[in-house]
Scaffold this motif. Sequence first.
Motif, PDB file in Angstrom:
ATOM      1  N   CYS A   1       1.883  -9.743  41.427  1.00  0.00           N
ATOM      2  CA  CYS A   1       3.515  -8.523  40.414  1.00  0.00           C
ATOM      3  C   CYS A   1       3.384  -7.844  39.353  1.00  0.00           C
ATOM      4  CB  CYS A   1       4.495  -8.838  40.983  1.00  0.00           C
ATOM      5  SG  CYS A   1       6.386  -7.481  41.182  1.00  0.00           S
TER       6      CYS A   1
ATOM      7  N   ALA B   1      13.090 -12.007  41.052  1.00  0.00           N
ATOM      8  CA  ALA B   1      12.644 -10.651  42.406  1.00  0.00           C
ATOM      9  C   ALA B   1      13.491  -9.899  43.004  1.00  0.00           C
ATOM     10  CB  ALA B   1      12.131 -12.428  42.941  1.00  0.00           C
TER      11      ALA B   1
ATOM     12  N   TRP C   1       7.201 -12.376  46.934  1.00  0.00           N
ATOM     13  CA  TRP C   1       7.481 -13.369  45.936  1.00  0.00           C
ATOM     14  C   TRP C   1       8.574 -14.340  46.458  1.00  0.00           C
ATOM     15  CZ3 TRP C   1       8.992 -11.657  40.501  1.00  0.00           C
ATOM     16  CH2 TRP C   1       9.265 -12.289  40.410  1.00  0.00           C
TER      17      TRP C   1
ATOM     18  N   LEU D   1       6.014  -8.406  45.752  1.00  0.00           N
ATOM     19  CA  LEU D   1       7.411  -8.422  45.414  1.00  0.00           C
ATOM     20  C   LEU D   1       7.888  -9.137  46.359  1.00  0.00           C
ATOM     21  CD1 LEU D   1      10.066  -8.517  43.635  1.00  0.00           C
ATOM     22  CD2 LEU D   1      10.036  -6.359  44.305  1.00  0.00           C
TER      23      LEU D   1
ATOM     24  N   TYR E   1      13.348  -6.218  42.964  1.00  0.00           N
ATOM     25  CA  TYR E   1      13.387  -5.482  44.740  1.00  0.00           C
ATOM     26  C   TYR E   1      14.122  -4.569  45.063  1.00  0.00           C
ATOM     27  CZ  TYR E   1      13.594  -5.428  49.306  1.00  0.00           C
ATOM     28  OH  TYR E   1      13.527  -5.205  50.979  1.00  0.00           O
TER      29      TYR E   1
END
Length: 358
Positions: A151, A180, A170, A167, A184
């Motif tokens: 990412c 993360a 992950w 992402l 996001y």
Amino acid sequence: MSMEPAVARAAALQGAGRYEESKAELAPHLAEQPDDEFAWQVLAVAHEKLGEYELAERAAAEMLRLTPGHVGGLILLSRVLLCLGRRSEARAAAEEAVHRSPGVWTSHYALSEVLVAYAAAPPADHERAYEAALEAVRLAPQEADTHMALCFTAVRTQRQDVAKRALVEWLRLDPSNQTAQAMYTDAMADAPAVTASQAADMYSEGLAGAPQSAMLRRGLDHATYRLLRGTRWLALGCLAAAGVMIDLFPTAKHPTLRELPVPLGNRLWVLVVMAAIWGFGALLRYQRMRTGVRLNIRSLVRRGRWARIVVGQAVCTVLCALLISQIPWTDRSVPTVLFWAGLAVPLSTMVYDRRKTG
């Protein structure tokens, strides 16, 4: 080779986050057995976790002296050297780890971490970091860290679609990871179709789960600033209503201007229109926002220079609208000046203040 009891106890203490106690456990053991490479490795990790990077480097170097080419030691040394700002040495250690163990994903992950750490690094380094991250994912697709590396490197190399997929993966593998979660939320809130109010709610919700995230806090400030910028359009709507009421400008449909002063009933009716504009355009939306967003609006106005500027512009424009509409003018010259002043104040910065963050 079995691990000594003292080293095992130190490792267990580290597992519980008790790094100082781990160091205390290792000290007498290393005094008696200075050639125990496992003990040096555990000690290096303890120093690293405590931010004692120079001591961590010495411990890792001692381990590598006892076991030259140990991949774990090379990876550890690479991380520590990177923290010390010695990027070229960190890269050399990571590349040596890849050379010695090309089938171990942590080696490629370490190399990717070093090469992507500096935004100003040559593009070739970022490409090499991306390739290393891809290899790490290929070797260990079940590891969340490999997708994290992919990412980050995809963002560095402008591969946004790859970054988004990495992402999501992950976050699937490590749903509690705050970084993360923050990335996001930022990606979702930054989508073109998302309004400022929706983005502010997203960032506020994200901060509830990751209160220390600087990324989410910056995002919330920017979304809040976008909301404050919108108040100027409400103010301009009030100014337009005042201008229409007093017939400031003749039109083809109504070439003859009404007589002045404007009757009291018309002036009061414009107040109702202005109240409706602010009631539906601002107050109702404000009441529906999350508590965190409402608090951040007040906070940003106190600490943000541009936030205060846009609020001041909106207030100034509304004040001009009130002066135009509520004073029984007998001549249009002063209301005309007030109208253009109320229009010029917000328009003077609208062109370029979109990029500001509050």
